[in-house]
Design a protein around this motif. Structure first.
Motif, mmCIF file in Angstrom:
data_model
loop_
_atom_site.group_PDB
_atom_site.id
_atom_site.type_symbol
_atom_site.label_atom_id
_atom_site.label_comp_id
_atom_site.label_asym_id
_atom_site.label_seq_id
_atom_site.Cartn_x
_atom_site.Cartn_y
_atom_site.Cartn_z
ATOM 1 N N ASP A 67 -3.321 -3.504 -10.449
ATOM 2 C CA ASP A 67 -3.652 -2.086 -10.566
ATOM 3 C C ASP A 67 -5.093 -1.760 -10.174
ATOM 4 N N LEU A 68 -5.785 -2.665 -9.516
ATOM 5 C CA LEU A 68 -7.172 -2.406 -9.129
ATOM 6 C C LEU A 68 -7.344 -1.179 -8.224
ATOM 7 N N PRO A 69 -6.354 -0.814 -7.395
ATOM 8 C CA PRO A 69 -6.518 0.422 -6.611
ATOM 9 C C PRO A 69 -6.775 1.658 -7.469
ATOM 10 N N GLU A 70 -6.426 1.610 -8.765
ATOM 11 C CA GLU A 70 -6.699 2.743 -9.651
ATOM 12 C C GLU A 70 -8.196 3.020 -9.783
ATOM 13 N N LEU A 71 -9.028 2.051 -9.434
ATOM 14 C CA LEU A 71 -10.474 2.257 -9.478
ATOM 15 C C LEU A 71 -10.903 3.397 -8.555
ATOM 16 N N ILE A 72 -10.171 3.576 -7.471
ATOM 17 C CA ILE A 72 -10.474 4.633 -6.509
ATOM 18 C C ILE A 72 -9.456 5.759 -6.584
ATOM 19 N N GLY A 73 -8.178 5.389 -6.637
ATOM 20 C CA GLY A 73 -7.107 6.387 -6.589
ATOM 21 C C GLY A 73 -6.713 6.982 -7.923
ATOM 22 N N GLY A 74 -7.156 6.390 -9.022
ATOM 23 C CA GLY A 74 -6.789 6.890 -10.340
ATOM 24 C C GLY A 74 -5.400 6.429 -10.758
ATOM 25 N N ASP A 75 -5.055 6.724 -12.005
ATOM 26 C CA ASP A 75 -3.757 6.326 -12.572
ATOM 27 C C ASP A 75 -2.781 7.476 -12.421
ATOM 28 N N LEU A 76 -1.973 7.450 -11.362
ATOM 29 C CA LEU A 76 -0.992 8.503 -11.123
ATOM 30 C C LEU A 76 0.186 8.319 -12.082
ATOM 31 N N PRO A 77 0.512 9.343 -12.885
ATOM 32 C CA PRO A 77 1.633 9.217 -13.821
ATOM 33 C C PRO A 77 2.916 8.791 -13.114
ATOM 34 N N SER A 78 3.678 7.910 -13.750
ATOM 35 C CA SER A 78 4.893 7.363 -13.137
ATOM 36 C C SER A 78 5.892 8.456 -12.757
ATOM 37 N N VAL A 79 6.030 9.470 -13.623
ATOM 38 C CA VAL A 79 6.977 10.555 -13.343
ATOM 39 C C VAL A 79 6.574 11.285 -12.066
ATOM 40 N N SER A 80 5.281 11.568 -11.928
ATOM 41 C CA SER A 80 4.793 12.260 -10.735
ATOM 42 C C SER A 80 5.016 11.406 -9.491
ATOM 43 N N LYS A 81 4.748 10.111 -9.610
ATOM 44 C CA LYS A 81 4.909 9.215 -8.459
ATOM 45 C C LYS A 81 6.367 9.151 -8.022
ATOM 46 N N MET A 87 10.512 13.012 -2.769
ATOM 47 C CA MET A 87 10.229 14.066 -1.792
ATOM 48 C C MET A 87 9.869 13.489 -0.428
ATOM 49 N N LEU A 88 9.159 12.368 -0.423
ATOM 50 C CA LEU A 88 8.690 11.774 0.820
ATOM 51 C C LEU A 88 9.751 10.932 1.525
ATOM 52 N N GLY A 89 10.707 10.409 0.760
ATOM 53 C CA GLY A 89 11.763 9.594 1.362
ATOM 54 C C GLY A 89 11.215 8.339 2.010
ATOM 55 N N ASP A 90 11.521 8.149 3.294
ATOM 56 C CA ASP A 90 11.081 6.953 4.015
ATOM 57 C C ASP A 90 9.565 6.849 4.124
ATOM 58 N N GLN A 91 8.890 7.957 3.959
ATOM 59 C CA GLN A 91 7.433 7.960 4.073
ATOM 60 C C GLN A 91 6.740 7.591 2.759
ATOM 61 N N ALA A 92 7.533 7.300 1.717
ATOM 62 C CA ALA A 92 6.958 6.982 0.410
ATOM 63 C C ALA A 92 6.136 5.697 0.436
ATOM 64 N N GLU A 93 6.307 4.896 1.478
ATOM 65 C CA GLU A 93 5.546 3.663 1.632
ATOM 66 C C GLU A 93 4.054 3.938 1.715
ATOM 67 N N VAL A 94 3.715 5.208 1.939
ATOM 68 C CA VAL A 94 2.303 5.585 2.052
ATOM 69 C C VAL A 94 1.533 5.226 0.777
ATOM 70 N N PHE A 95 2.216 5.250 -0.383
ATOM 71 C CA PHE A 95 1.546 4.907 -1.638
ATOM 72 C C PHE A 95 1.091 3.452 -1.627
ATOM 73 N N LYS A 96 1.975 2.564 -1.167
ATOM 74 C CA LYS A 96 1.634 1.142 -1.117
ATOM 75 C C LYS A 96 0.531 0.897 -0.075
ATOM 76 N N GLN A 97 0.615 1.582 1.051
ATOM 77 C CA GLN A 97 -0.399 1.419 2.087
ATOM 78 C C GLN A 97 -1.759 1.915 1.607
ATOM 79 N N PHE A 98 -1.738 2.961 0.800
ATOM 80 C CA PHE A 98 -2.975 3.490 0.211
ATOM 81 C C PHE A 98 -3.616 2.436 -0.695
ATOM 82 N N ASP A 99 -2.780 1.770 -1.494
ATOM 83 C CA ASP A 99 -3.278 0.706 -2.369
ATOM 84 C C ASP A 99 -3.894 -0.429 -1.552
ATOM 85 N N TYR A 100 -3.222 -0.802 -0.460
ATOM 86 C CA TYR A 100 -3.718 -1.898 0.378
ATOM 87 C C TYR A 100 -5.023 -1.516 1.076
ATOM 88 N N GLU A 101 -5.168 -0.243 1.390
ATOM 89 C CA GLU A 101 -6.406 0.222 2.023
ATOM 90 C C GLU A 101 -7.587 0.075 1.062
#
Length: 232
Positions: A67-81, A87-101
């Motif tokens: 969960d170290l990406p939370e240092l920059i991105g914050g703790d997004l509530p699970s329900v919201s995520k 809503m994003l469908g196939d583009q939901a991978e953006v969350f994981k890519q954001f963490d890797y960035e």
């Protein structure tokens, strides 16, 4: 990429920002608790042949970084995520890519953990820590637990005929199975997710003793308190 200076800030970054709680849980605390619980789970669930020294190190490394990406991105509530992912469908991978960035080493750790029982262990530990925290610190949750214990103690003194004819125990159990508050509903959902994860893990990796994962959670929530025993 996160620096060591950034990582040290995990001792000050607060989680559970959308939930009423008695005290904040910090990211470093969460990582430590998940690591310790995961080690206990792995030792009891996995076989000695599988849980080698190399895999022990991998599990600990993952739990201390997950969960170290939370240092920059914050703790997004699970329900919201979950809603955003839907809503994003196939583009939901953006969350994981954001963490890797934010924290590139997490990409390598995720690849090593993917499709292994270690990943199941880590997720169980993550939820177990959440269950313990929300039960102890969620607004009104600990009071609800003590109230349930007191009511059950009183019910145990009632005559068997009263318990059976009036269905007292069933009514008490039914009442406490309903969400009493927002935090209590979160606790109930987490417990159900934990139970479901055990069933799925058992089906996927039947060679391991996943039943022990239930016992570990039970010990965390209802086990003996050494501090009280020591003082009395």
């Amino acid at each position: 990429m996160l620096s060591l200076r950034d990582i040290v800030r995990s001792g000050h970054v607060v989680r559970w920002n959308s939930v009423k709680h008695g005290r904040p849980q910090y990211l470093a605390e969460h990582h430590y608790m998940v690591t310790m619980i995961a080690r206990a789970l792995a030792r009891r669930v996995l076989s000695a042949e599988y849980y080698t020294a190399e895999r022990q190190i991998l599990l600990v490394d993952y739990c201390l970084n997950h969960d170290l990406p939370e240092l920059i991105g914050g703790d997004l509530p699970s329900v919201s995520k979950r809603k955003l992912e839907a809503m994003l469908g196939d583009q939901a991978e953006v969350f994981k890519q954001f963490d890797y960035e934010i924290h590139p080493p997490l990409r390598t750790l995720d690849k090593k953990m993917h499709n292994t029982p270690l990943k199941e262990i880590a997720k169980l530990a993550d939820w177990a820590d959440a269950i313990v925290y929300i039960q102890q610190e969620g607004q009104g949750n600990y009071e609800a637990k003590i109230t349930q214990q007191a009511v059950n103690a009183l019910v145990s003194f009632l005559p068997e005929t009263v318990l059976k004819d009036a269905g007292v125990q069933e009514k008490v159990d039914s009442f406490f199975k309903q969400p009493i508050s927002h935090t209590h509903s979160i606790e109930m959902k987490l417990k159900q997710a934990y139970a479901d994860k055990i069933v799925n893990a058992q089906a996927t990796y039947p060679e391991f003793n996943w039943e022990e994962a239930g016992h570990v959670l039970e010990e965390l929530l209802e086990g003996e308190d050494a501090q009280i025993k020591f003082e009395y």
